[in-house]
Design a protein around this motif. Structure first.
Motif: not given
Length: 244
Positions: A93-97, A100-102, A127-128, A153-156
């Motif tokens: 989902c966008k909040p999870a992504c 990770c970006a932040a 945007i993130l 997989l590392g970031h999630l």
């Protein structure tokens, strides 16, 4: 060297610093620069040849879906399609992504238009989240599926661990409704028994009644969360043999 050329060279040095600071598996700084370019910036510089990240976002979204779908398919061999779909949705989902970006400061290196900059675009979830998918697309194109999969997989990991623990955005209310329908016409009622705390940080206690019988309770930061946890408790009790 023209002003535009000097600016492009300086920008690529910024992107290189971004890669080195976060140990990103990518060598094509020009491709990554596109991943970090929002459409609002490209629209404000139409007199220059600037590509925004929407196409890379499209590709990255597809790679992200495949990697997480494959992981869940192999990790949970007995889960039906519906369960896998809900679990995947919670991880991609966008909040999870965006989270990770932040964590590797994507917002700091984004190219944004003035309007987006002024309205807080560097921390905006949409945007993130889109930028994270675009970065995935860039890493995939610059490497291969395996490298992109390791990155994803590392970031999630946090979200995949939650799925392992059963603590993800699972619709237990719908599952309960399907479960009790086997018993004919059944009444399910959720009741808030009490709450504590100020409005901005409230804790809710929710009881669930099935045909007037108490089938457990749930606690959450809002009614939706408390109801989901109450439904989960009711499902456990029914599956362990308690009669509706």
């Amino acid at each position: 060297m023209s002003h535009a050329e000097a600016r492009r060279k300086e920008r690529l040095l910024e992107v290189r610093r971004f890669v080195e600071e976060n140990e990103l598996p990518i060598k094509n700084y020009g491709l990554l620069n596109i991943a970090l370019t929002h459409t609002s910036y490209a629209n404000e510089h139409k007199n220059e040849v600037i590509h925004d990240n929407e196409r890379l976002e499209f590709l990255g979204d597809a790679v992200l879906d495949l990697v997480v779908g494959e992981y869940l398919f192999l990790r949970f061999p007995t889960w039906p399609e519906g369960e896998l779909t809900r679990a995947k949705a919670s991880a991609v989902c966008k909040p999870a992504c965006a989270e990770c970006a932040a964590k590797f400061q994507v917002g700091r290196y984004m190219l944004l238009g003035r309007g987006e900059e002024m309205s807080g675009g560097r921390t905006r979830v949409s945007i993130l989240g889109d930028a994270f998918e675009a970065v995935i697309g860039a890493i995939y194109l610059d490497n291969n599926y395996e490298v992109a999969a390791r990155f994803i997989l590392g970031h999630l990991k946090k979200y995949l661990d939650l799925i392992d623990e059963g603590n993800y955005d699972h619709d237990y209310k719908s599952d309960l409704q399907e479960l009790v329908q086997k018993h004919g016409d059944v009444s399910i009622r959720y009741e808030v028994t009490h709450d504590e705390g100020p409005d901005h940080d409230k804790t809710i206690w929710m009881h669930i009644l099935i045909n007037g019988k108490d089938f457990g309770s749930g606690i959450g930061k809002n009614k939706k969360e408390a109801a989901q946890r109450a439904a989960k408790e009711a499902i456990k009790r029914i599956q362990s043999g308690e009669r509706v």
